[in-house]
Design a protein around this motif. Structure first.
Motif, PDB file in Angstrom:
ATOM      1  N   GLU A 132      -1.378   1.093  -5.013  1.00 25.91           N
ATOM      2  CA  GLU A 132      -0.642   0.203  -4.104  1.00 25.91           C
ATOM      3  C   GLU A 132       0.758   0.722  -3.810  1.00 25.91           C
ATOM      4  OE1 GLU A 132       1.133  -3.701  -5.370  1.00 25.91           O
ATOM      5  OE2 GLU A 132      -0.457  -4.440  -4.038  1.00 25.91           O
ATOM      6  N   LYS A 133       1.401   1.268  -4.819  1.00 23.49           N
ATOM      7  CA  LYS A 133       2.767   1.768  -4.675  1.00 23.49           C
ATOM      8  C   LYS A 133       2.863   2.877  -3.620  1.00 23.49           C
ATOM      9  CE  LYS A 133       5.303   1.999  -8.416  1.00 23.49           C
ATOM     10  NZ  LYS A 133       5.932   2.387  -9.679  1.00 23.49           N
ATOM     11  N   LEU A 134       1.782   3.639  -3.441  1.00 24.61           N
ATOM     12  CA  LEU A 134       1.794   4.772  -2.511  1.00 24.61           C
ATOM     13  C   LEU A 134       1.194   4.460  -1.134  1.00 24.61           C
ATOM     14  CD1 LEU A 134       0.789   7.642  -4.936  1.00 24.61           C
ATOM     15  CD2 LEU A 134       3.065   7.009  -4.164  1.00 24.61           C
ATOM     16  N   MET A 135       0.654   3.276  -0.937  1.00 23.48           N
ATOM     17  CA  MET A 135       0.018   2.943   0.336  1.00 23.48           C
ATOM     18  C   MET A 135       0.940   3.122   1.551  1.00 23.48           C
ATOM     19  SD  MET A 135      -3.049   2.501  -0.225  1.00 23.48           S
ATOM     20  CE  MET A 135      -4.136   1.400   0.580  1.00 23.48           C
ATOM     21  N   PRO A 136       2.222   2.760   1.480  1.00 20.21           N
ATOM     22  CA  PRO A 136       3.089   2.966   2.654  1.00 20.21           C
ATOM     23  C   PRO A 136       3.217   4.434   3.074  1.00 20.21           C
ATOM     24  CG  PRO A 136       4.112   1.413   1.153  1.00 20.21           C
ATOM     25  CD  PRO A 136       2.918   1.985   0.441  1.00 20.21           C
ATOM     26  N   THR A 137       2.923   5.343   2.170  1.00 21.05           N
ATOM     27  CA  THR A 137       3.044   6.756   2.534  1.00 21.05           C
ATOM     28  C   THR A 137       1.976   7.200   3.533  1.00 21.05           C
ATOM     29  OG1 THR A 137       1.737   7.495   0.631  1.00 21.05           O
ATOM     30  CG2 THR A 137       4.134   7.347   0.329  1.00 21.05           C
ATOM     31  N   LEU A 138       0.965   6.376   3.763  1.00 18.88           N
ATOM     32  CA  LEU A 138      -0.030   6.707   4.789  1.00 18.88           C
ATOM     33  C   LEU A 138       0.602   6.774   6.181  1.00 18.88           C
ATOM     34  CD1 LEU A 138      -3.135   4.642   3.656  1.00 18.88           C
ATOM     35  CD2 LEU A 138      -2.785   7.104   3.498  1.00 18.88           C
ATOM     36  N   PHE A 139       1.739   6.112   6.352  1.00 20.43           N
ATOM     37  CA  PHE A 139       2.430   6.157   7.638  1.00 20.43           C
ATOM     38  C   PHE A 139       2.888   7.570   7.989  1.00 20.43           C
ATOM     39  CE2 PHE A 139       2.182   1.736   7.972  1.00 20.43           C
ATOM     40  CZ  PHE A 139       2.693   1.338   9.198  1.00 20.43           C
ATOM     41  N   ILE A 140       3.002   8.441   6.995  1.00 22.35           N
ATOM     42  CA  ILE A 140       3.445   9.807   7.267  1.00 22.35           C
ATOM     43  C   ILE A 140       2.474  10.538   8.179  1.00 22.35           C
ATOM     44  CG2 ILE A 140       2.397  11.053   5.338  1.00 22.35           C
ATOM     45  CD1 ILE A 140       6.020  11.409   6.580  1.00 22.35           C
ATOM     46  N   LEU A 141       1.241  10.054   8.288  1.00 19.59           N
ATOM     47  CA  LEU A 141       0.272  10.675   9.200  1.00 19.59           C
ATOM     48  C   LEU A 141       0.719  10.604  10.657  1.00 19.59           C
ATOM     49  CD1 LEU A 141      -3.059   9.307   7.676  1.00 19.59           C
ATOM     50  CD2 LEU A 141      -2.208  11.655   7.575  1.00 19.59           C
ATOM     51  N   ILE A 142       1.581   9.663  10.982  1.00 20.59           N
ATOM     52  CA  ILE A 142       2.063   9.497  12.351  1.00 20.59           C
ATOM     53  C   ILE A 142       3.092  10.575  12.703  1.00 20.59           C
ATOM     54  CG2 ILE A 142       3.272   7.922  13.921  1.00 20.59           C
ATOM     55  CD1 ILE A 142       2.271   5.637  12.007  1.00 20.59           C
ATOM     56  N   ALA A 143       3.821  11.059  11.725  1.00 18.94           N
ATOM     57  CA  ALA A 143       4.958  11.941  11.981  1.00 18.94           C
ATOM     58  C   ALA A 143       4.610  13.329  12.538  1.00 18.94           C
ATOM     59  CB  ALA A 143       5.806  12.081  10.726  1.00 18.94           C
TER      60      ALA A 143
ATOM     61  N   LYS B 250       3.187  -5.587  -2.533  1.00 14.84           N
ATOM     62  CA  LYS B 250       4.506  -6.059  -2.954  1.00 14.84           C
ATOM     63  C   LYS B 250       5.524  -4.938  -2.725  1.00 14.84           C
ATOM     64  CE  LYS B 250       4.634  -5.128  -7.865  1.00 14.84           C
ATOM     65  NZ  LYS B 250       4.819  -5.640  -9.192  1.00 14.84           N
ATOM     66  N   PHE B 251       6.790  -5.282  -2.799  1.00 16.43           N
ATOM     67  CA  PHE B 251       7.838  -4.331  -2.437  1.00 16.43           C
ATOM     68  C   PHE B 251       7.975  -3.220  -3.469  1.00 16.43           C
ATOM     69  CE2 PHE B 251      12.202  -2.780  -2.632  1.00 16.43           C
ATOM     70  CZ  PHE B 251      12.292  -2.239  -1.376  1.00 16.43           C
ATOM     71  N   TYR B 252       7.990  -1.990  -2.932  1.00 21.84           N
ATOM     72  CA  TYR B 252       8.323  -0.787  -3.693  1.00 21.84           C
ATOM     73  C   TYR B 252       9.279   0.024  -2.828  1.00 21.84           C
ATOM     74  CZ  TYR B 252       4.072  -1.861  -6.351  1.00 21.84           C
ATOM     75  OH  TYR B 252       3.118  -2.470  -7.108  1.00 21.84           O
ATOM     76  N   LEU B 253       9.987   0.936  -3.440  1.00 23.02           N
ATOM     77  CA  LEU B 253      10.870   1.799  -2.653  1.00 23.02           C
ATOM     78  C   LEU B 253      10.097   2.660  -1.658  1.00 23.02           C
ATOM     79  CD1 LEU B 253      13.619   2.934  -5.191  1.00 23.02           C
ATOM     80  CD2 LEU B 253      13.813   1.317  -3.310  1.00 23.02           C
ATOM     81  N   SER B 254       8.813   2.820  -1.888  1.00 24.55           N
ATOM     82  CA  SER B 254       7.988   3.596  -0.960  1.00 24.55           C
ATOM     83  C   SER B 254       7.882   2.929   0.403  1.00 24.55           C
ATOM     84  CB  SER B 254       6.594   3.842  -1.553  1.00 24.55           C
ATOM     85  OG  SER B 254       5.928   2.613  -1.767  1.00 24.55           O
TER      86      SER B 254
END
Length: 149
Positions: free
Chosen positions: A30-41, A86-90
């Motif tokens: 869960e902590k790393l899920m926001p990093t999937l957005f890097i696919l857009i870059a 939930k909120f993580y720095l990621s």
């Protein structure tokens, strides 16, 4: 042009490996899920670099842009999953890819003058502002509660 070529050449196998990992292996923590957005870059930054090299929008530039748009829609289609995290720095991983996509959309807007790009740019830009405010607040709150110190 040399560095652009190397970046594009390495992006294709990297994307293949990443998609293989996402599809056939366990979900990311869960902590790393926001990093999937890097696919857009990468396609977004690729469009910006390609435009700077060629100073025009041709079919390859459109391919880069529309692949970035497809990736954005693909990631956004998972919004329910992202809202449950939930909120993580990621969470800061949301900002750069969306910002790169907004710049790519602005490049398309300036060169095509289509209302679609103006509307999309405005929506993404407002989303980025909202996300920066929310994530900044949550980061400051977490630091004040000594969660990340």
């Amino acid at each position: 042009m040399v560095l652009f070529s190397i970046g594009i050449a390495f992006y294709l196998p990297f994307l293949t490996m990443l998609l293989y990992r996402i599809i056939f292996h366990n979900n990311l923590p869960e902590k790393l899920m926001p990093t999937l957005f890097i696919l857009i870059a990468p396609p977004s930054v690729g469009l910006i670099a390609y435009f700077k090299l060629t100073e025009g929008i041709d079919n390859f530039a459109r391919i880069l842009y529309y692949f970035a748009l497809f990736t954005l829609l693909l990631v956004f289609s998972q919004y329910k999953m992202f809202t449950k995290i939930k909120f993580y720095l990621s969470w800061w991983a949301y900002i750069f890819p969306l910002s790169a996509f907004s710049v790519a959309t602005f490049v398309m807007l300036n060169n095509t003058k289509l209302i679609f790009f103006k509307t999309l740019f405005t929506a993404i830009f407002l989303l980025i502002i909202l996300l920066v405010v929310i994530i900044s607040y949550k980061t400051i709150y977490a630091i004040s509660k000594s969660k990340y110190v």
